[in-house]
Design a protein around this motif. Structure first.
Motif, PDB file in Angstrom:
ATOM      1  N   ARG A  60      48.990  40.757  34.452  1.00  0.00           N
ATOM      2  CA  ARG A  60      48.800  42.121  34.985  1.00  0.00           C
ATOM      3  C   ARG A  60      49.177  43.167  33.956  1.00  0.00           C
ATOM      4  N   GLU A  61      50.298  42.947  33.266  1.00  0.00           N
ATOM      5  CA  GLU A  61      50.721  43.899  32.242  1.00  0.00           C
ATOM      6  C   GLU A  61      49.712  43.949  31.108  1.00  0.00           C
ATOM      7  N   GLN A  62      49.178  42.812  30.735  1.00  0.00           N
ATOM      8  CA  GLN A  62      48.174  42.766  29.678  1.00  0.00           C
ATOM      9  C   GLN A  62      46.914  43.507  30.112  1.00  0.00           C
ATOM     10  N   ALA A  63      46.519  43.336  31.371  1.00  0.00           N
ATOM     11  CA  ALA A  63      45.329  44.026  31.868  1.00  0.00           C
ATOM     12  C   ALA A  63      45.546  45.536  31.868  1.00  0.00           C
ATOM     13  N   TRP A 107      41.609  52.055  26.396  1.00  0.00           N
ATOM     14  CA  TRP A 107      40.858  52.973  27.238  1.00  0.00           C
ATOM     15  C   TRP A 107      39.756  53.615  26.415  1.00  0.00           C
ATOM     16  N   TYR A 108      38.631  53.795  27.014  1.00  0.00           N
ATOM     17  CA  TYR A 108      37.566  54.568  26.394  1.00  0.00           C
ATOM     18  C   TYR A 108      36.824  55.292  27.504  1.00  0.00           C
ATOM     19  N   PRO A 109      36.274  56.484  27.189  1.00  0.00           N
ATOM     20  CA  PRO A 109      35.627  57.287  28.225  1.00  0.00           C
ATOM     21  C   PRO A 109      34.301  56.675  28.659  1.00  0.00           C
ATOM     22  N   ALA A 110      33.908  56.995  29.871  1.00  0.00           N
ATOM     23  CA  ALA A 110      32.648  56.500  30.406  1.00  0.00           C
ATOM     24  C   ALA A 110      31.486  57.317  29.856  1.00  0.00           C
ATOM     25  N   VAL A 111      30.329  56.676  29.784  1.00  0.00           N
ATOM     26  CA  VAL A 111      29.124  57.384  29.364  1.00  0.00           C
ATOM     27  C   VAL A 111      28.878  58.529  30.338  1.00  0.00           C
ATOM     28  N   GLY A 112      28.596  59.704  29.795  1.00  0.00           N
ATOM     29  CA  GLY A 112      28.351  60.890  30.616  1.00  0.00           C
ATOM     30  C   GLY A 112      29.571  61.779  30.764  1.00  0.00           C
ATOM     31  N   ALA A 113      30.747  61.270  30.402  1.00  0.00           N
ATOM     32  CA  ALA A 113      31.963  62.067  30.520  1.00  0.00           C
ATOM     33  C   ALA A 113      31.977  63.163  29.451  1.00  0.00           C
ATOM     34  N   THR A 114      32.645  64.245  29.766  1.00  0.00           N
ATOM     35  CA  THR A 114      32.829  65.327  28.807  1.00  0.00           C
ATOM     36  C   THR A 114      34.208  65.177  28.189  1.00  0.00           C
ATOM     37  N   VAL A 115      34.275  65.243  26.865  1.00  0.00           N
ATOM     38  CA  VAL A 115      35.543  65.128  26.159  1.00  0.00           C
ATOM     39  C   VAL A 115      35.690  66.337  25.238  1.00  0.00           C
ATOM     40  N   THR A 116      36.907  66.585  24.826  1.00  0.00           N
ATOM     41  CA  THR A 116      37.166  67.670  23.887  1.00  0.00           C
ATOM     42  C   THR A 116      37.665  67.083  22.581  1.00  0.00           C
ATOM     43  N   LEU A 117      36.952  67.377  21.517  1.00  0.00           N
ATOM     44  CA  LEU A 117      37.356  66.976  20.178  1.00  0.00           C
ATOM     45  C   LEU A 117      37.966  68.199  19.511  1.00  0.00           C
ATOM     46  N   HIS A 118      38.675  67.995  18.451  1.00  0.00           N
ATOM     47  CA  HIS A 118      39.289  69.116  17.751  1.00  0.00           C
ATOM     48  C   HIS A 118      38.858  69.109  16.292  1.00  0.00           C
ATOM     49  N   ALA A 119      38.265  70.207  15.876  1.00  0.00           N
ATOM     50  CA  ALA A 119      37.859  70.384  14.483  1.00  0.00           C
ATOM     51  C   ALA A 119      39.089  70.719  13.657  1.00  0.00           C
ATOM     52  N   PRO A 120      38.978  70.653  12.340  1.00  0.00           N
ATOM     53  CA  PRO A 120      40.104  71.053  11.504  1.00  0.00           C
ATOM     54  C   PRO A 120      40.585  72.445  11.888  1.00  0.00           C
ATOM     55  N   GLY A 170      27.504  57.101  24.540  1.00  0.00           N
ATOM     56  CA  GLY A 170      27.622  55.652  24.423  1.00  0.00           C
ATOM     57  C   GLY A 170      29.079  55.279  24.238  1.00  0.00           C
ATOM     58  N   ALA A 171      29.508  54.204  24.868  1.00  0.00           N
ATOM     59  CA  ALA A 171      30.907  53.782  24.728  1.00  0.00           C
ATOM     60  C   ALA A 171      31.016  52.292  25.004  1.00  0.00           C
ATOM     61  N   ASN A 172      31.787  51.631  24.155  1.00  0.00           N
ATOM     62  CA  ASN A 172      32.169  50.242  24.407  1.00  0.00           C
ATOM     63  C   ASN A 172      33.556  50.065  23.822  1.00  0.00           C
ATOM     64  N   GLU A 173      34.006  48.846  23.695  1.00  0.00           N
ATOM     65  CA  GLU A 173      35.373  48.606  23.233  1.00  0.00           C
ATOM     66  C   GLU A 173      35.580  48.917  21.756  1.00  0.00           C
ATOM     67  N   LYS A 174      34.501  49.079  21.001  1.00  0.00           N
ATOM     68  CA  LYS A 174      34.640  49.289  19.562  1.00  0.00           C
ATOM     69  C   LYS A 174      34.136  50.646  19.084  1.00  0.00           C
ATOM     70  N   LEU A 175      33.238  51.288  19.826  1.00  0.00           N
ATOM     71  CA  LEU A 175      32.594  52.493  19.332  1.00  0.00           C
ATOM     72  C   LEU A 175      32.341  53.469  20.463  1.00  0.00           C
ATOM     73  N   ILE A 176      32.630  54.735  20.210  1.00  0.00           N
ATOM     74  CA  ILE A 176      32.323  55.810  21.161  1.00  0.00           C
ATOM     75  C   ILE A 176      31.374  56.760  20.445  1.00  0.00           C
ATOM     76  N   THR A 177      30.224  57.027  21.061  1.00  0.00           N
ATOM     77  CA  THR A 177      29.241  57.940  20.492  1.00  0.00           C
ATOM     78  C   THR A 177      29.215  59.192  21.345  1.00  0.00           C
ATOM     79  N   VAL A 178      29.331  60.343  20.684  1.00  0.00           N
ATOM     80  CA  VAL A 178      29.344  61.608  21.418  1.00  0.00           C
ATOM     81  C   VAL A 178      28.248  62.525  20.882  1.00  0.00           C
ATOM     82  N   ARG A 179      27.847  63.468  21.713  1.00  0.00           N
ATOM     83  CA  ARG A 179      26.931  64.528  21.313  1.00  0.00           C
ATOM     84  C   ARG A 179      27.689  65.834  21.461  1.00  0.00           C
ATOM     85  N   LEU A 180      27.768  66.577  20.380  1.00  0.00           N
ATOM     86  CA  LEU A 180      28.466  67.857  20.440  1.00  0.00           C
ATOM     87  C   LEU A 180      27.632  68.832  21.236  1.00  0.00           C
TER      88      LEU A 180
END
Length: 125
Positions: A77-80, A85-98, A109-119
């Motif tokens: 259970r602790e391992q689970a 964590w990664y966001p679901a496809v369609g979710a809105t996230v906030t990134l921070h520029a320099p 797009g999101a899976n355990e290795k890669l998250i693809t976002v559209r600005l």
């Protein structure tokens, strides 16, 4: 008839022997053991079903085995809960520029290795 049933159940009998060996080794590693486990070969030769007999055990041994099982369940259970964590496809996230400038982005797009976002926008200071 018995020899045909022995051929049919050969793999089941091997699996049962391996499973019993694994159980005994795991319990030994945890510091406990069942006093009289075994495989009911007679039942397998009559019914075709291989049964593992865990034998009679005193309460103290059963309590130790329950402790081992609970620890294993708790660890799973602790391992689970610690899965990445990664966001679901369609979710809105906030990134921070320099410089800390917030950028709104949508996850396309999101899976355990890669998250693809559209600005959604590019804010320039």
């Amino acid at each position: 008839m018995a020899s045909m049933l022995r051929r049919i159940t050969a793999e089941d009998r091997r699996e049962a022997a391996d499973a019993l060996d694994d159980l005994k080794a795991t319990l030994a590693y945890a510091g406990t053991q069942l006093p009289s486990p075994g495989i009911d070969w007679q039942c397998a030769s009559v019914t075709g079903i291989v049964l593992i007999d865990l034998g009679a055990a005193p309460t103290s041994v059963v309590v130790q085995i329950v402790d081992v099982l609970r620890a294993g369940v708790r660890a799973r259970r602790e391992q689970a809960d610690q899965q990445p964590w990664y966001p679901a496809v369609g979710a809105t996230v906030t990134l921070h520029a320099p410089g800390g400038v917030p950028l709104a982005a949508k996850v396309v797009g999101a899976n355990e290795k890669l998250i693809t976002v559209r600005l959604d926008s590019w804010l320039t200071p």
